[in-house]
Design a protein around this motif. Sequence first.
Motif, PDB file in Angstrom:
ATOM      1  N   THR A   5     -47.396 -38.524  38.964  1.00  0.00           N
ATOM      2  CA  THR A   5     -48.407 -37.457  38.971  1.00  0.00           C
ATOM      3  C   THR A   5     -49.468 -37.721  40.039  1.00  0.00           C
ATOM      4  O   THR A   5     -49.898 -36.799  40.753  1.00  0.00           O
ATOM      5  CB  THR A   5     -49.082 -37.353  37.591  1.00  0.00           C
ATOM      6  N   THR A   6     -49.890 -38.980  40.157  1.00  0.00           N
ATOM      7  CA  THR A   6     -50.876 -39.336  41.179  1.00  0.00           C
ATOM      8  C   THR A   6     -50.318 -39.074  42.575  1.00  0.00           C
ATOM      9  O   THR A   6     -51.025 -38.575  43.461  1.00  0.00           O
ATOM     10  CB  THR A   6     -51.263 -40.815  41.043  1.00  0.00           C
ATOM     11  N   TRP A   7     -49.047 -39.390  42.765  1.00  0.00           N
ATOM     12  CA  TRP A   7     -48.401 -39.188  44.067  1.00  0.00           C
ATOM     13  C   TRP A   7     -48.402 -37.699  44.439  1.00  0.00           C
ATOM     14  O   TRP A   7     -48.864 -37.327  45.516  1.00  0.00           O
ATOM     15  CB  TRP A   7     -46.968 -39.733  44.006  1.00  0.00           C
ATOM     16  N   SER A  10     -51.886 -36.364  45.167  1.00  0.00           N
ATOM     17  CA  SER A  10     -52.415 -36.776  46.459  1.00  0.00           C
ATOM     18  C   SER A  10     -51.781 -35.978  47.591  1.00  0.00           C
ATOM     19  O   SER A  10     -52.430 -35.670  48.592  1.00  0.00           O
ATOM     20  CB  SER A  10     -52.183 -38.277  46.675  1.00  0.00           C
TER      21      SER A  10
END
Length: 240
Positions: A5-7, A10
Amino acid sequence: FFILTTWIFSVFVSSVSLTDKPDVTFTMIALTHVILIAIGTSLVAVQWGEQEIHRFINVYILTTCITAVLGIIGFVTRNDILTWDERARAFVDDPNMYSAMLLPAIFGCLYMLTQRRHLVLYVCALGILLIGIVVGFSRAAVGALGLWGTLWLIFLNRRNLAKAAMYAAVVPIIVVVAGGLAYLLMGDFGAKLAQRFTLAMEYDRGQGGRYSRYFLSLGFILDNPLGMGMFEIEIGRAHV
């Protein structure tokens, strides 16, 4: 799920304003597709039992052993298809990616050895993988192996800390032995090893060197804390 999810967050937060560029839009779609596959794979894997996990580990070890053998052959024969800058890479894009691919298989071998099954087979696989990663000459991979391999062995033997400490001490010994075998069997191994573990090569020093570029990049990071966006790094290089 947090990492994935962070990837994807970003990717979108830095590049959503650049979707008028076809390359950016295509790459965002491609990365989203890759991440959806990874999420689907994770959902499948959480349903696995011990048998399925062991089968997955065995398949991964087998495929990476083939990759390591190709890398070793390429390094010994100086095959340009299987090496880059006289470093093993097999059919992977570069030696660092090749070495990173072997790391999980090494951890898999260490895990399977603790299961006390087919010890000779896994010891042989571990030896092939270690020689493979050594001839990749990736400093990051060797450092990661030393750190995370030690922690992994401590975790696997956490109920017996004395045994864990003994196993952890074996990791650097195995790496040194693998390097020694490579040194004895491969003519230019020593020279290449000395070159790779030199802290500053010609391309590292000077105004246009890698270390200088690292320092210059700090200004771009501070000016763009959420990222510059896809392919915008080329603009940054032009300014530098």
